[in-house]
Write a protein that holds these residues in place. Sequence first.
Motif, PDB file in Angstrom:
ATOM      1  N   ALA A  31      82.077  35.646  27.557  1.00 19.13           N
ATOM      2  CA  ALA A  31      82.229  34.883  26.205  1.00 19.13           C
ATOM      3  C   ALA A  31      83.024  35.489  25.554  1.00 19.13           C
ATOM      4  O   ALA A  31      84.060  34.833  24.479  1.00 19.13           O
ATOM      5  CB  ALA A  31      80.970  34.568  25.776  1.00 19.13           C
ATOM      6  N   ALA A  87      76.570  26.748  25.272  1.00 19.94           N
ATOM      7  CA  ALA A  87      76.920  27.283  23.886  1.00 19.94           C
ATOM      8  C   ALA A  87      76.777  26.082  22.996  1.00 19.94           C
ATOM      9  O   ALA A  87      76.922  24.902  23.444  1.00 19.94           O
ATOM     10  CB  ALA A  87      78.187  27.877  23.791  1.00 19.94           C
ATOM     11  N   GLU A  89      77.799  31.807  22.166  1.00 18.35           N
ATOM     12  CA  GLU A  89      78.048  31.678  23.493  1.00 18.35           C
ATOM     13  C   GLU A  89      77.308  32.716  24.463  1.00 18.35           C
ATOM     14  O   GLU A  89      76.942  32.540  25.411  1.00 18.35           O
ATOM     15  CB  GLU A  89      79.560  31.415  23.858  1.00 18.35           C
ATOM     16  CG  GLU A  89      79.672  30.915  25.500  1.00 18.35           C
ATOM     17  CD  GLU A  89      81.160  30.770  25.780  1.00 18.35           C
ATOM     18  OE1 GLU A  89      81.345  30.846  26.948  1.00 18.35           O
ATOM     19  OE2 GLU A  89      82.136  30.541  24.897  1.00 18.35           O
TER      20      GLU A  89
END
Length: 130
Positions: free
Chosen positions: A114, A82, A72
């Motif tokens: 992320a 992502a 991601e």
Amino acid sequence: MGKHAASYEPLTAVRLGALLAGADDSRRWRLVAEFLEEYRWEPVETRRLLLDGEPASTGNEHWDVFLAALAEHLSAKDGRGAPPWVEARSLRTFWFPFNTSAARVDAVVHAPAAFRRRGVYVSAQELEVA
């Protein structure tokens, strides 16, 4: 160079996950560093292909979630969403891969979104030098 150069394949998230399974932590970080280095050298338009496939479990929930956060994070840095497989992976308790008090403070302040969202506290700087 000839034939050998044409057969070069950069590490994918799937292959990285397979290599992380059963490795010790210092080897895992070397593999992550190798993956990041190869990823950086790939043209931006083909990088997505390195992240698309879902890696099988490494046998370690922390590293399974780390792979999702990494996919991601790299996707976001390249300005795209992502891969869908990352959504299902997150930790119930926080994990600090570098567990010294200084590294913990740095990770709390500097962990990319992320990673933080999934409970993995690693600073962006540690990813650059991994």
